[in-house]
Design an enzyme around this catalytic site. Sequence first.
Site, PDB file in Angstrom:
ATOM      1  CG  ASP A 312      -2.163   0.913   0.935  1.00 16.04           C
ATOM      2  OD1 ASP A 312      -2.102   1.739   0.010  1.00 16.04           O
ATOM      3  OD2 ASP A 312      -3.158   0.819   1.679  1.00 16.04           O
ATOM      4  CD  GLU A 505      -6.648   5.991   2.659  1.00 19.00           C
ATOM      5  OE1 GLU A 505      -5.611   6.221   3.288  1.00 19.00           O
ATOM      6  OE2 GLU A 505      -6.652   5.745   1.441  1.00 19.00           O
TER       7      GLU A 505
HETATM    8  C1  BGC Z   1      -5.002   3.316   0.291  1.00 24.27           C
HETATM    9  C2  BGC Z   1      -5.204   2.379  -0.860  1.00 24.27           C
HETATM   10  C3  BGC Z   1      -5.021   3.076  -2.163  1.00 24.27           C
HETATM   11  C4  BGC Z   1      -3.684   3.770  -2.183  1.00 24.27           C
HETATM   12  C5  BGC Z   1      -3.420   4.520  -3.451  1.00 24.27           C
HETATM   13  C6  BGC Z   1      -3.755   4.126   0.153  1.00 24.27           C
HETATM   14  O1  BGC Z   1      -3.717   5.128   1.100  1.00 24.27           O
HETATM   15  O2  BGC Z   1      -4.958   2.580   1.480  1.00 24.27           O
HETATM   16  O3  BGC Z   1      -6.479   1.803  -0.776  1.00 24.27           O
HETATM   17  O4  BGC Z   1      -5.126   2.155  -3.202  1.00 24.27           O
HETATM   18  O5  BGC Z   1      -3.613   4.680  -1.117  1.00 24.27           O
HETATM   19  O6  BGC Z   1      -4.213   5.624  -3.578  1.00 24.27           O
HETATM   20  C1  BGC Z   2      -2.945  10.145  -2.070  1.00 26.12           C
HETATM   21  C2  BGC Z   2      -3.862   8.968  -1.879  1.00 26.12           C
HETATM   22  C3  BGC Z   2      -3.357   8.129  -0.757  1.00 26.12           C
HETATM   23  C4  BGC Z   2      -3.098   8.956   0.471  1.00 26.12           C
HETATM   24  C5  BGC Z   2      -2.518   8.125   1.565  1.00 26.12           C
HETATM   25  C6  BGC Z   2      -2.774  10.886  -0.778  1.00 26.12           C
HETATM   26  O1  BGC Z   2      -1.927  11.970  -0.953  1.00 26.12           O
HETATM   27  O2  BGC Z   2      -3.456  10.986  -3.059  1.00 26.12           O
HETATM   28  O3  BGC Z   2      -3.975   8.223  -3.045  1.00 26.12           O
HETATM   29  O4  BGC Z   2      -4.281   7.141  -0.475  1.00 26.12           O
HETATM   30  O5  BGC Z   2      -2.277  10.048   0.191  1.00 26.12           O
HETATM   31  O6  BGC Z   2      -2.182   8.866   2.686  1.00 26.12           O
END
Ligand code: BGC
Ligand code: BGC
Length: 627
Positions: A312, A505
């Site tokens: 991830d 998230e």
């Molecule tokens: C998330 C994932 C996602 C990735 C890319 C992460 O923070 O947990 O689900 O695919 O970011 O955006």
């Molecule tokens: C990204 C996301 C990712 C996230 C994780 C963001 O800056 O755009 O895709 O899931 O950071 O912390």
Amino acid sequence: MIWIKPLIIFFIVLLLAPPLWAADDFVNQPVMPQSASLPYEDQALSVEKRVQDLVGRMSLTEKIGQMTMADIRSVSPEQVSQLQLGAVLSGGGAVPTVNTSDAWRTMVESYESSRVTSRWHIPLLYGIDAVHGHGNVYGATIFPHNIGLGATRNPELVERIGAATAQELAATGIFWDFAPALEVPQDYRWGRTYEGFSENTELVGQLGAAYIKGLQAEGVLATAKHYVSAGAAVWGTSGHEQYAIDQGGSEISETELKKVYLPPFKAALQAGAKTVMVSLNSWRLTKIHIDQHLLTDILKTELGFTGFVVSDWDGLKSLGPDYHANIVRSVNAGLDMVMLSKEPEVFIHELTLAVDSKEVAESRVDDAVSRILRVKFEKGYFDSDEYVLPDVGAIGSLAHRELARQAVSQSAVLLKNEDNLLPLPKTTPLILVAGAGADDIGMQSGGWTMTWQGGLGEITPGTTILEAVRATVSPSTVVDFSADGYFKAHASVAIVVVGEKPYAEGVGDRADLHLDQHDLDIILRVKEKADKVVVILLGGRPMIIADQVGNWDSLVMAWLPGTEGQGLADVLFGDEPFTGKLPFTWPSSMSDLPMTRATKLKASWAYGYGLTTTLLVANSPVCKPLD
Ligand code: BGC
Ligand code: BGC
């Protein structure tokens, strides 16, 4: 006649040589490997033979490049070529300067052209989070988030949504989707609750498999994520300084892990998932990114997974300050590709050192690269020089919006309906509409829409609930709207749409899931102006409303329906029946969380609850009223 022989040879050479006027074309050809008939290029050979042949030809740098994926905000197409990366991603909000379908296509193609400069002509994977439709693309169809799809109980519909999403992805040249999430959330304080289809393992597996089939039937690679057991995390264990439960951990037994959290991944593999993304969580105090037992023994050996395991977002950085050691541990544990927000060259450098010093065996690197290339071969990406992209018309097409509208109708759960208030007659003379969610595409779409966190307001085209109500009622009906619920005239019925503002998230980790006082005040104010009040909740999880629901006449949980608000008007006015069933038990108080067998007994509404209504034939404009 000694001179005849050289003359004949001269003519033969002349015949075989490429004509001079073709020289330019020749220069423009992609840099092909020395011969066009290397075994890995031979489509008649098995994928395994082709993989083996290619890996055998690659340098260590080329191999480690394949294992590396970086966010496009940190690498230019030239750097991707130069570093020979295996993949790039658009993280949430990584969009072209002008967010149009054509600009997406041009941007994606500029990255994918790295294949031309690759010594072995290796296609690049471009990944993105199309988690409820192609959500980063302005004008794409935004489907309900997974929690709403869980309420539909309809795998056939979910498969069609997967296929429609894949068509919108393909129209931008993207063939790898970081979806579906196969979480089985137990604690709704978690900001990712809506990423899960249900609290029920079997339903998660069934809908996850359907989604994967839909995506992959249209040529898009699915990702089973996030492996595994994040739904069991305990409040307060987050490894992240700003979050409370996201990225946290649990100490459940292996038996429970295998009973509750693993089966959806099995179902996903059976449905053909070829990539698995690792959860940022821990299990038994070990970060899953370095858990060899989970990544290798269980996933690859026991379940026989032959695709590749991807980290991830910066998953290796979250393991502690010693980045080099983190890389060694996770690659040795079974990680095949790393997802980086930035600095791919640092990862490449560190992994190269680790292989040179034998901390990571080159055979492990070969295995990782073989897995990545296997997927690229299996999907046929090697065998077509150019992707034939469907028309960008797929993006936000009428057919897809109709599908989303159906999904919205089927996902709405009717929790209360005193005196069969719903469905409402379309000829009601005056309808009051209030609440922050009534006229807000951003709010009804939630996180992962245009940006990672989503946003309020007109962030993308769609139909708000208010617009849908207006489009549905009879020409003589007056629909009066006030977001804050200030009305002059008294009405027989009011619709109030309130709930959660967008988040994604850990940003959505919440200790308190009561409705805001502001929202409750609006409902009270509206009650004074209407005989009956229908409350529609928007949000990514059940909310605590046990003390208030007694004052509401009807209650609809709409989850995060996306752009097609018409699907809600369809059920409110009886063009479609309410059929949605709760995918999660609905708690009556915060102290019931996380849900356990005991707290489920005290629930406001049980898992699977949902009232049904019948169609209101007299309401339908195409049907004549019954005599
Ligand atoms: C998330 C994932 C996602 C990735 C890319 C992460 O923070 O947990 O689900 O695919 O970011 O955006
Ligand atoms: C990204 C996301 C990712 C996230 C994780 C963001 O800056 O755009 O895709 O899931 O950071 O912390």
